[in-house]
Each structure stands twice: as structure tokens, then as C-alpha cells.
Design a protein around this motif. Structure first.
Motif, PDB file in Angstrom:
ATOM      1  N   ILE A 118      -1.799  -0.101   7.063  1.00 55.32           N
ATOM      2  CA  ILE A 118      -2.749  -0.279   5.874  1.00 55.32           C
ATOM      3  C   ILE A 118      -1.888  -1.094   4.881  1.00 55.32           C
ATOM      4  O   ILE A 118      -1.223  -0.352   4.086  1.00 55.32           O
ATOM      5  CB  ILE A 118      -3.472   1.037   5.172  1.00 55.32           C
ATOM      6  N   PRO A 119      -1.920  -2.347   4.793  1.00 49.93           N
ATOM      7  CA  PRO A 119      -1.376  -3.208   3.999  1.00 49.93           C
ATOM      8  C   PRO A 119      -1.183  -2.982   2.537  1.00 49.93           C
ATOM      9  O   PRO A 119      -0.281  -3.125   1.785  1.00 49.93           O
ATOM     10  CB  PRO A 119      -1.977  -4.712   4.152  1.00 49.93           C
ATOM     11  N   SER A 120      -2.376  -2.454   1.890  1.00 48.19           N
ATOM     12  CA  SER A 120      -2.439  -1.777   0.468  1.00 48.19           C
ATOM     13  C   SER A 120      -1.869  -0.466   0.167  1.00 48.19           C
ATOM     14  O   SER A 120      -1.927  -0.099  -1.063  1.00 48.19           O
ATOM     15  CB  SER A 120      -4.063  -2.011  -0.062  1.00 48.19           C
ATOM     16  N   ARG A 121      -1.561   0.084   1.328  1.00 48.56           N
ATOM     17  CA  ARG A 121      -0.824   1.253   1.088  1.00 48.56           C
ATOM     18  C   ARG A 121       0.385   1.605   1.957  1.00 48.56           C
ATOM     19  O   ARG A 121       0.392   1.854   2.943  1.00 48.56           O
ATOM     20  CB  ARG A 121      -1.998   2.616   1.470  1.00 48.56           C
ATOM     21  N   PRO A 122       1.404   1.210   1.330  1.00 48.97           N
ATOM     22  CA  PRO A 122       2.796   1.269   1.947  1.00 48.97           C
ATOM     23  C   PRO A 122       3.012   2.545   2.948  1.00 48.97           C
ATOM     24  O   PRO A 122       3.736   2.694   3.875  1.00 48.97           O
ATOM     25  CB  PRO A 122       3.900   0.704   0.891  1.00 48.97           C
ATOM     26  N   VAL A 123       2.645   3.633   2.119  1.00 45.53           N
ATOM     27  CA  VAL A 123       2.836   5.063   2.880  1.00 45.53           C
ATOM     28  C   VAL A 123       1.446   5.584   2.727  1.00 45.53           C
ATOM     29  O   VAL A 123       0.613   5.620   1.571  1.00 45.53           O
ATOM     30  CB  VAL A 123       3.855   5.903   2.288  1.00 45.53           C
ATOM     31  N   PHE A 124       0.850   6.238   3.603  1.00 48.01           N
ATOM     32  CA  PHE A 124      -0.539   6.941   3.616  1.00 48.01           C
ATOM     33  C   PHE A 124      -0.371   8.086   4.333  1.00 48.01           C
ATOM     34  O   PHE A 124       0.875   8.556   4.669  1.00 48.01           O
ATOM     35  CB  PHE A 124      -1.390   5.961   4.198  1.00 48.01           C
ATOM     36  N   ALA A 125      -1.578   8.926   4.447  1.00 45.51           N
ATOM     37  CA  ALA A 125      -1.403  10.369   5.041  1.00 45.51           C
ATOM     38  C   ALA A 125      -2.397  10.512   5.927  1.00 45.51           C
ATOM     39  O   ALA A 125      -3.562  10.329   5.833  1.00 45.51           O
ATOM     40  CB  ALA A 125      -1.380  11.276   4.092  1.00 45.51           C
ATOM     41  N   PHE A 126      -2.033  11.015   7.347  1.00 46.59           N
ATOM     42  CA  PHE A 126      -2.886  11.660   8.207  1.00 46.59           C
ATOM     43  C   PHE A 126      -3.146  13.432   7.494  1.00 46.59           C
ATOM     44  O   PHE A 126      -2.459  13.837   6.863  1.00 46.59           O
ATOM     45  CB  PHE A 126      -2.153  11.940   9.456  1.00 46.59           C
ATOM     46  N   ALA A 127      -4.255  13.621   7.866  1.00 47.11           N
ATOM     47  CA  ALA A 127      -4.777  15.083   7.625  1.00 47.11           C
ATOM     48  C   ALA A 127      -4.018  16.076   8.599  1.00 47.11           C
ATOM     49  O   ALA A 127      -4.239  15.713   9.769  1.00 47.11           O
ATOM     50  CB  ALA A 127      -6.419  15.212   7.958  1.00 47.11           C
ATOM     51  N   GLY A 128      -3.196  16.871   8.158  1.00 46.73           N
ATOM     52  CA  GLY A 128      -2.437  17.715   9.135  1.00 46.73           C
ATOM     53  C   GLY A 128      -2.739  19.258   8.606  1.00 46.73           C
ATOM     54  O   GLY A 128      -3.194  19.561   7.750  1.00 46.73           O
ATOM     55  N   VAL A 129      -2.182  19.915   9.944  1.00 42.13           N
ATOM     56  CA  VAL A 129      -2.058  21.510   9.623  1.00 42.13           C
ATOM     57  C   VAL A 129      -0.579  21.907  10.198  1.00 42.13           C
ATOM     58  O   VAL A 129       0.113  21.205  10.707  1.00 42.13           O
ATOM     59  CB  VAL A 129      -3.257  22.077  10.709  1.00 42.13           C
ATOM     60  N   TRP A 130      -0.306  22.794   9.620  1.00 41.06           N
ATOM     61  CA  TRP A 130       0.946  23.385  10.031  1.00 41.06           C
ATOM     62  C   TRP A 130       0.866  24.912  10.205  1.00 41.06           C
ATOM     63  O   TRP A 130      -0.079  25.474   9.816  1.00 41.06           O
ATOM     64  CB  TRP A 130       1.817  23.088   8.840  1.00 41.06           C
ATOM     65  N   ARG A 131       2.033  25.484  10.793  1.00 38.00           N
ATOM     66  CA  ARG A 131       1.856  27.032  10.993  1.00 38.00           C
ATOM     67  C   ARG A 131       3.833  27.507  11.316  1.00 38.00           C
ATOM     68  O   ARG A 131       4.264  26.526  11.594  1.00 38.00           O
ATOM     69  CB  ARG A 131       1.401  27.558  11.971  1.00 38.00           C
ATOM     70  N   PRO A 132       3.982  28.663  10.607  1.00 39.21           N
ATOM     71  CA  PRO A 132       5.414  28.997  10.908  1.00 39.21           C
ATOM     72  C   PRO A 132       5.559  29.142  12.363  1.00 39.21           C
ATOM     73  O   PRO A 132       4.607  29.588  13.104  1.00 39.21           O
ATOM     74  CB  PRO A 132       5.490  30.291  10.060  1.00 39.21           C
ATOM     75  N   THR A 133       6.632  29.143  12.822  1.00 37.31           N
ATOM     76  CA  THR A 133       6.960  29.459  14.268  1.00 37.31           C
ATOM     77  C   THR A 133       8.570  29.794  14.155  1.00 37.31           C
ATOM     78  O   THR A 133       9.402  29.894  13.265  1.00 37.31           O
ATOM     79  CB  THR A 133       7.092  28.098  15.155  1.00 37.31           C
ATOM     80  N   GLU A 134       8.941  30.182  15.297  1.00 34.55           N
ATOM     81  CA  GLU A 134      10.250  30.701  15.426  1.00 34.55           C
ATOM     82  C   GLU A 134      11.077  29.583  15.473  1.00 34.55           C
ATOM     83  O   GLU A 134      10.956  28.605  16.176  1.00 34.55           O
ATOM     84  CB  GLU A 134      10.366  31.542  16.984  1.00 34.55           C
ATOM     85  N   GLY A 135      12.005  29.168  14.201  1.00 42.43           N
ATOM     86  CA  GLY A 135      12.709  28.100  14.141  1.00 42.43           C
ATOM     87  C   GLY A 135      11.986  27.272  13.059  1.00 42.43           C
ATOM     88  O   GLY A 135      11.638  27.941  12.156  1.00 42.43           O
ATOM     89  N   ASP A 136      11.911  26.151  13.247  1.00 44.58           N
ATOM     90  CA  ASP A 136      11.206  25.152  12.315  1.00 44.58           C
ATOM     91  C   ASP A 136       9.620  25.538  12.319  1.00 44.58           C
ATOM     92  O   ASP A 136       9.085  25.494  13.523  1.00 44.58           O
ATOM     93  CB  ASP A 136      11.427  23.622  12.515  1.00 44.58           C
ATOM     94  N   PRO A 137       9.073  25.187  11.053  1.00 41.79           N
ATOM     95  CA  PRO A 137       7.809  25.131  11.060  1.00 41.79           C
ATOM     96  C   PRO A 137       7.228  24.213  12.069  1.00 41.79           C
ATOM     97  O   PRO A 137       7.844  23.033  12.000  1.00 41.79           O
ATOM     98  CB  PRO A 137       7.325  25.280   9.839  1.00 41.79           C
TER      99      PRO A 137
END
Length: 193
Positions: A118-137
Motif C-alpha cells: 500500500i504505497p500511501s501506508r509504509p506500514v499497515f496492519a492485518f486483523a489478527g488474533v492471538w493466544r497464549p501457548t506453551e512457549g511463545d504466544p
């Protein structure tokens, strides 16, 4: 139905640049954005703690359900029991900072990378979800129907790219409000190379 797609993206910005772009506290770790990000990579995400946004490193890909072997990296069916509980909790939603994402084009054995930005947005965002796990989230991001620039290369789906005005709604909105954001990003605002 879980569909694998968009399994390569970049976030070629520093942790400090991510914090500024997403109005988050600057992370205590160094992130240089110098590597392409594939499933199982550690990558930065932005989440809301209730006391402001933070940048954290998480592993890309939820642990798979019993019938699968590979991590689940993309969320396609928002009504699936696998995702519904996580999507229903605003504290388990996140922003995934991206500078460009890749889809592969061509026949097996001769595929080439096609990069979307996206040329007008050098950094943009995906809609994400997360959860804790054993080790890294762990995190994954939503996908939706492809727009006209992505569809010729990947006709099944594309990542859900959020407009900047939708960041707060994604991170704190009710389930239905958040799921309503899972729409194709305007293709006229994107480029492919």
C-alpha cells in the motif's frame, strides 16, 4: 473451513517505528525487520492491554487442531468453533504490522513471488488474533474474499487489511462489529510487483 494462504509477509520496520505507527509503547526488545516472515517465525504484533497498546513478539501460527500437522496461520471461517472463542474476546485480538505480503503465482516448480503493498501506508496492519501457548504466544490473521488486484493471483482469499480508523474497533469492538471489518481492502489503493 481452514484455508492456507498468504504464508509470507514482511515487516521491514523497527520496533520503535511500529510503536509510533500504532500509537503503542516502545518495545523493550530490538526488532529490525530484516527478515521475511514465514509460518513459525517470531514477529511483532500490537495488542491493547487495557492500559494502552504494546508491541510484543509472538510466533506466527496457532497450534493445529488434532487432525492437522501444520500451524494454523490464517482465519477464514469466522464462525468456526476453532476461532469463535478467540474472536469473541477483544483482549485476544491484535494488529499484525506489515510492509508487504506475498502470494505465489504460476505452476508448481516455476512459481514466482508477487508482492502486494500500500504505497500511501509504509506500514499497515492485518486483523489478527492471538493466544497464549506453551512457549511463545501464537498469532494468526484473518482472511476474506480477494479484491480485484489479488484475485487474479490468489482467487481464494486475501488478508484482512485494516484501515487506520478501524484499529480501535478491531481491538475493542463487539464480536459482530469486529467481524464486519473482514472485508477486502480497496484494490485501487494497492500495488503488486
Amino acid at each position: 473451513m481452514l484455508r492456507r494462504m498468504c504464508n509470507l509477509y514482511t515487516s521491514k520496520v523497527t520496533g520503535a517505528e511500529i510503536a509510533r505507527a500504532f500509537e503503542a509503547r516502545e518495545p523493550a526488545f530490538d526488532f529490525t525487520g530484516d527478515k521475511d516472515l514465514y509460518p513459525k517465525s517470531l514477529a511483532p504484533v500490537v495488542r491493547d492491554t487495557g492500559e494502552g497498546r504494546v508491541v510484543e513478539m509472538m510466533r506466527w501460527g496457532f497450534p493445529p487442531p488434532a487432525a492437522a500437522r501444520a500451524p494454523v496461520t490464517n482465519v477464514r471461517n469466522l464462525a468456526s468453533p476453532f476461532w469463535r472463542t478467540t474472536l469473541g474476546r477483544p483482549d485476544r485480538r491484535c494488529l499484525v504490522p506489515v510492509t508487504k505480503f506475498c502470494e505465489w503465482e504460476g505452476e508448481a516448480g516455476s512459481k514466482i513471488k508477487r508482492w502486494f503493498a500500500i504505497p500511501s501506508r509504509p506500514v499497515f496492519a492485518f486483523a489478527g488474533v492471538w493466544r497464549p501457548t506453551e512457549g511463545d504466544p501464537a498469532f494468526a490473521f484473518l482472511t476474506c474474499e480477494p479484491n480485484p488486484i489479488v484475485a487474479p493471483i490468489h482467487p481464494k482469499a486475501m488478508p484482512v487489511i485494516l484501515h487506520e480508523d478501524d484499529y480501535a474497533g478491531w481491538l475493542s469492538g463487539e464480536f459482530a462489529q469486529a467481524c464486519a471489518l473482514a472485508t477486502p481492502y480497496p484494490s485501487q489503493l494497492m500495488t503488486v510487483s
